[in-house]
Design a protein around this motif. Structure first.
Motif, PDB file in Angstrom:
ATOM      1  N   THR A  33      68.104  38.968  72.554  1.00 17.25           N
ATOM      2  CA  THR A  33      69.220  39.443  71.719  1.00 17.25           C
ATOM      3  C   THR A  33      69.512  40.929  71.921  1.00 17.25           C
ATOM      4  O   THR A  33      70.525  41.420  71.440  1.00 17.25           O
ATOM      5  CB  THR A  33      68.953  39.153  70.233  1.00 17.25           C
ATOM      6  N   VAL A  34      68.665  41.636  72.645  1.00 13.58           N
ATOM      7  CA  VAL A  34      68.958  43.030  72.978  1.00 13.58           C
ATOM      8  C   VAL A  34      69.579  43.104  74.374  1.00 13.58           C
ATOM      9  O   VAL A  34      70.612  43.730  74.588  1.00 13.58           O
ATOM     10  CB  VAL A  34      67.684  43.903  72.912  1.00 13.58           C
ATOM     11  N   SER A  35      68.974  42.403  75.335  1.00 13.72           N
ATOM     12  CA  SER A  35      69.433  42.469  76.720  1.00 13.72           C
ATOM     13  C   SER A  35      70.495  41.421  77.051  1.00 13.72           C
ATOM     14  O   SER A  35      71.188  41.532  78.043  1.00 13.72           O
ATOM     15  CB  SER A  35      68.248  42.250  77.669  1.00 13.72           C
ATOM     16  N   GLY A  36      70.581  40.377  76.223  1.00 12.35           N
ATOM     17  CA  GLY A  36      71.501  39.287  76.525  1.00 12.35           C
ATOM     18  C   GLY A  36      70.937  38.291  77.521  1.00 12.35           C
ATOM     19  O   GLY A  36      71.613  37.359  77.923  1.00 12.35           O
ATOM     20  N   LYS A  37      69.684  38.504  77.928  1.00  5.99           N
ATOM     21  CA  LYS A  37      69.034  37.612  78.892  1.00  5.99           C
ATOM     22  C   LYS A  37      69.117  36.167  78.397  1.00  5.99           C
ATOM     23  O   LYS A  37      68.947  35.871  77.224  1.00  5.99           O
ATOM     24  CB  LYS A  37      67.574  38.017  79.059  1.00  5.99           C
ATOM     25  N   ARG A  38      69.379  35.234  79.340  1.00  5.31           N
ATOM     26  CA  ARG A  38      69.410  33.809  79.038  1.00  5.31           C
ATOM     27  C   ARG A  38      68.651  33.056  80.117  1.00  5.31           C
ATOM     28  O   ARG A  38      68.935  33.223  81.298  1.00  5.31           O
ATOM     29  CB  ARG A  38      70.845  33.292  78.985  1.00  5.31           C
ATOM     30  N   ILE A  39      67.683  32.235  79.686  1.00  5.73           N
ATOM     31  CA  ILE A  39      66.907  31.423  80.617  1.00  5.73           C
ATOM     32  C   ILE A  39      66.857  30.000  80.072  1.00  5.73           C
ATOM     33  O   ILE A  39      66.528  29.788  78.908  1.00  5.73           O
ATOM     34  CB  ILE A  39      65.464  31.950  80.790  1.00  5.73           C
ATOM     35  N   ILE A  40      67.181  29.031  80.940  1.00  9.51           N
ATOM     36  CA  ILE A  40      67.071  27.614  80.583  1.00  9.51           C
ATOM     37  C   ILE A  40      65.993  27.002  81.462  1.00  9.51           C
ATOM     38  O   ILE A  40      66.030  27.135  82.688  1.00  9.51           O
ATOM     39  CB  ILE A  40      68.403  26.868  80.795  1.00  9.51           C
ATOM     40  N   GLY A  78      74.813  39.240  61.248  1.00  5.70           N
ATOM     41  CA  GLY A  78      74.102  40.368  61.842  1.00  5.70           C
ATOM     42  C   GLY A  78      73.567  40.028  63.217  1.00  5.70           C
ATOM     43  O   GLY A  78      74.317  39.720  64.129  1.00  5.70           O
ATOM     44  N   PHE A  79      72.238  40.064  63.354  1.00  6.79           N
ATOM     45  CA  PHE A  79      71.611  39.738  64.627  1.00  6.79           C
ATOM     46  C   PHE A  79      70.915  38.376  64.597  1.00  6.79           C
ATOM     47  O   PHE A  79      69.972  38.135  65.334  1.00  6.79           O
ATOM     48  CB  PHE A  79      70.629  40.840  65.041  1.00  6.79           C
ATOM     49  N   ALA A  80      71.406  37.492  63.742  1.00  2.94           N
ATOM     50  CA  ALA A  80      70.878  36.127  63.695  1.00  2.94           C
ATOM     51  C   ALA A  80      71.823  35.214  64.469  1.00  2.94           C
ATOM     52  O   ALA A  80      73.045  35.345  64.375  1.00  2.94           O
ATOM     53  CB  ALA A  80      70.742  35.652  62.258  1.00  2.94           C
TER      54      ALA A  80
END
Length: 185
Positions: A33-40, A78-80
């Motif tokens: 949630t800070v970097s936006g990284k996404r891994i599947i 917010g950040f949820a």
């Protein structure tokens, strides 16, 4: 699923199990949630990675066998974030309901090996541990029998009328003349 679930460590935010005829797929999703990284990850194998994304919400699309899947990321406050899995354009819940109507699975220990037998009712295809089996159909007065083998074990799926219009056919797996109970997946 939401990011606040303490069952996940690090950036892993969601974990789903999708029962298909060729196996049960485990999907894990990581979202930084800070970097936006996404891994599947599917069944322990990373199939998608994106680092440093500035847009934290959106969708990621991938395939599960012959099925199209998507993970949707939505901000809820917010950040949820909320994470939902969609398969073939349906929510996972709706997809599972459809699968239950069209597929029957049995899980058993056969020759000391955990074995999953799956029948696709619409095609009458039989899968054993993810492998499509050669079958022979036999029609009789009381229903049908689909014969196949697992190693040296003689197997058949017997389909008979339930006697109830709404229930339709009842399918039973018989291995070496012993009836096997259905699994609940």
């Amino acid at each position: 699923m939401d990011a606040g679930d303490s069952a996940y460590g690090g950036d892993r935010v969601a974990d789903w199990h999708v029962p298909l005829s060729n196996g049960i797929y485990r999907i894990e999703f990581e979202h930084g949630t800070v970097s936006g990284k996404r891994i599947i990850t599917v069944n322990g194998k990373e199939i998608y990675r994106r680092n440093w994304m500035f847009k934290l919400v959106g969708s990621e699309h991938f395939t599960l066998g012959k099925h199209k899947a998507a993970i949707h990321i939505e901000a809820i406050s917010g950040f949820a974030y909320e994470y939902t899995l969609e398969v073939d354009g349906k929510s996972l819940e709706k997809f599972r309901e459809n699968i239950k109507k069209n597929m029957i699975a049995w899980t058993l220990l056969l020759d000391s090996v955990e074995t999953r037998v799956c029948l696709e009712k619409d095609t009458m295809d039989v899968w054993v541990n993810g492998e499509l089996k050669d079958t022979q159909g036999e029609f009789g007065d009381e229903g049908t029998e689909t014969h196949f083998a697992i190693g040296d074990n003689a197997c058949r799926i017997v389909a008979n009328s339930s006697g109830k219009r709404k229930s339709g056919l009842v399918h039973n797996l018989v291995i070496n003349d012993v009836e096997i109970s259905h699994s609940t997946e």
